[in-house]
Scaffold this active site. Structure first.
Site, short mmCIF file in Angstrom:
data_model
loop_
_atom_site.label_atom_id
_atom_site.label_comp_id
_atom_site.label_asym_id
_atom_site.label_seq_id
_atom_site.Cartn_x
_atom_site.Cartn_y
_atom_site.Cartn_z
N GLN A 102 0.82 -1.20 0.00
CA GLN A 102 0.00 0.00 0.00
C GLN A 102 0.86 1.26 0.00
O GLN A 102 1.93 1.30 0.61
CB GLN A 102 -0.92 0.01 1.23
CG GLN A 102 -2.19 0.80 0.98
CD GLN A 102 -3.33 0.34 1.86
OE1 GLN A 102 -3.39 -0.81 2.25
NE2 GLN A 102 -4.24 1.22 2.15
N SER A 139 3.49 -6.69 2.60
CA SER A 139 2.14 -6.60 3.18
C SER A 139 1.11 -7.17 2.19
O SER A 139 1.13 -8.35 1.89
CB SER A 139 1.85 -5.17 3.61
OG SER A 139 0.65 -5.10 4.36
N LEU A 140 0.21 -6.33 1.65
CA LEU A 140 -0.77 -6.85 0.69
C LEU A 140 -0.07 -7.51 -0.50
O LEU A 140 -0.63 -8.41 -1.15
CB LEU A 140 -1.72 -5.76 0.21
CG LEU A 140 -1.23 -4.83 -0.91
CD1 LEU A 140 -1.58 -5.38 -2.29
CD2 LEU A 140 -1.78 -3.45 -0.75
N ARG A 175 -9.88 -7.89 3.15
CA ARG A 175 -8.77 -7.50 4.03
C ARG A 175 -8.78 -5.99 4.25
O ARG A 175 -8.65 -5.50 5.38
CB ARG A 175 -7.44 -7.95 3.41
CG ARG A 175 -6.19 -7.72 4.27
CD ARG A 175 -4.99 -8.33 3.54
NE ARG A 175 -3.73 -8.20 4.27
CZ ARG A 175 -2.89 -7.19 4.17
NH1 ARG A 175 -3.17 -6.17 3.35
NH2 ARG A 175 -1.76 -7.17 4.84
N HIS A 231 -0.77 -3.56 10.90
CA HIS A 231 0.32 -4.39 11.44
C HIS A 231 0.65 -4.08 12.89
O HIS A 231 1.80 -3.89 13.27
CB HIS A 231 1.58 -4.26 10.56
CG HIS A 231 1.35 -4.72 9.16
ND1 HIS A 231 1.10 -6.04 8.83
CD2 HIS A 231 1.27 -4.03 7.99
CE1 HIS A 231 0.90 -6.14 7.53
NE2 HIS A 231 1.00 -4.94 7.00
N GLN A 238 0.05 -12.18 9.66
CA GLN A 238 0.58 -10.98 9.01
C GLN A 238 -0.27 -9.73 9.28
O GLN A 238 0.24 -8.62 9.28
CB GLN A 238 0.67 -11.26 7.50
CG GLN A 238 1.35 -10.22 6.66
CD GLN A 238 0.51 -9.88 5.45
OE1 GLN A 238 -0.62 -9.44 5.58
NE2 GLN A 238 1.08 -10.07 4.28
#
Length: 316
Positions: free
Chosen positions: A9, A94-95, A119, A208, A257
């Site tokens: 992101q 991440s994503l 998500r 996170h 995660q």
């Protein structure tokens, strides 16, 4: 050895994917399939904005994935390059881990889009707007950042709030996440910890960190219903900075995660130690430079445009 890596992101921008869609049927098919899977015209938001709509987590996450997979499909279908043949490992920030798993065949494109939409929505819903925040620490290594996070977690009245390392990106950039008050205290205290700068990030939720537990629960349920399959290429996971190929282990780590730290610096070093000399970032120019700063003497290639994809195809 070569690793294909995918951005997270913050790499979204209005106009993304337009050139690819105009030039390649393979790219158009990706955007159409993602639109169909989500039941919305996501590509219109990617192409035209408005920016505040594209930046919404629930749109940004599937959009960034779709753009990167479109680059990969152009490379594969128009460039005659197979990821399974050319990559020894995949990884994503991440994503971007979902993008990497889609690229490696663990999830279909449609399932990846739906999982990332959920998500994004569940991460957004986990914490009311204004309760959480994130900040980038520039000129901070992990030790300094951890010490600052611990110091900033306790407020003036002795109350303890969440303030933790969310992303260990490279040797000079660490991101903190948690309660807004604690993150603001951390930014105010950077000089005391010999850190160059602290910058509040324009994000809609504190990703996170433990405040994301409701989103982790939502993803656990979703991933029970849409389980990852076998991967054609091993994944270096964010949470462990280590190789994973077993689908149940991948499923477990994707849930972990959501609240866990993105160990990108360690992943870059671990990939280099595993013998990777060439890193290829598809769909952005974000994580490649972080890898270069972390792993040192490695080659980093990036491809987002048709011209870059053509150059990359020649070099692989």
């Amino acid at each position: 050895m070569r690793a294909f890596v995918f951005p997270g992101q913050g790499s979204q921008k209005v106009g993304m994917g337009v050139e690819l869609a105009e030039a390649s049927a393979a790219a158009r098919e990706v955007f159409e399939e993602v639109n169909d899977a989500l039941g919305q015209d996501l590509f219109k938001i990617m192409a035209e904005g408005p920016e505040d709509q594209l930046t919404l987590t629930a749109n940004a996450q599937p959009a960034i994935m779709a753009n990167a997979i479109a680059v990969l499909r152009v490379l594969e279908k128009d460039g005659g390059i197979s990821l399974a043949d050319k990559a020894d490992f995949v990884a994503g920030h991440s994503l971007g881990e979902y993008t990497a798993l889609c690229a490696a065949g663990a999830f279909s494109l449609a399932d990846t889009a739906r999982l990332l939409k959920l998500r994004g929505e569940s991460m957004q819903a986990a914490v009311p707007v204004g309760v959480g925040a994130m900040a980038a620490l520039l000129g901070a290594d992990i030790a300094k950042a951890t010490a600052l996070a611990e110091a900033a977690a306790t407020g003036p009245d002795g109350e303890v709030e969440v303030c933790t390392v969310a992303n260990d990106n490279d040797p000079g950039q660490v991101v903190l996440s948690g309660h807004k008050g604690a993150i603001e205290r951390a930014v105010a205290m950077v000089k005391d910890h010999r850190i160059k700068r602290g910058v509040l990030l324009p994000v809609s939720a504190p990703f996170h960190c433990p405040l994301m537990q409701p989103a982790a629960d939502a993803m656990a349920k979703a991933l029970d219903e849409t389980r990852p399959g076998a991967v054609s290429v091993p994944l270096f996971a964010n949470v462990t900075a280590a190789i994973v190929t077993d689908p149940p282990a991948i499923q477990y780590l994707l849930v972990e995660q959501v609240c866990g730290r993105v160990r990108w610096r360690e992943s870059a070093i671990a990939m280099a130690e595993a013998g990777v000399t060439d890193f290829v970032e598809l769909g952005g120019k974000v994580v490649g430079p972080m890898i270069k700063r972390s792993a040192g003497d490695v080659n980093v290639l990036t491809a987002s445009s048709m011209a870059e994809i053509e150059e990359l195809a020649k070099s692989l």
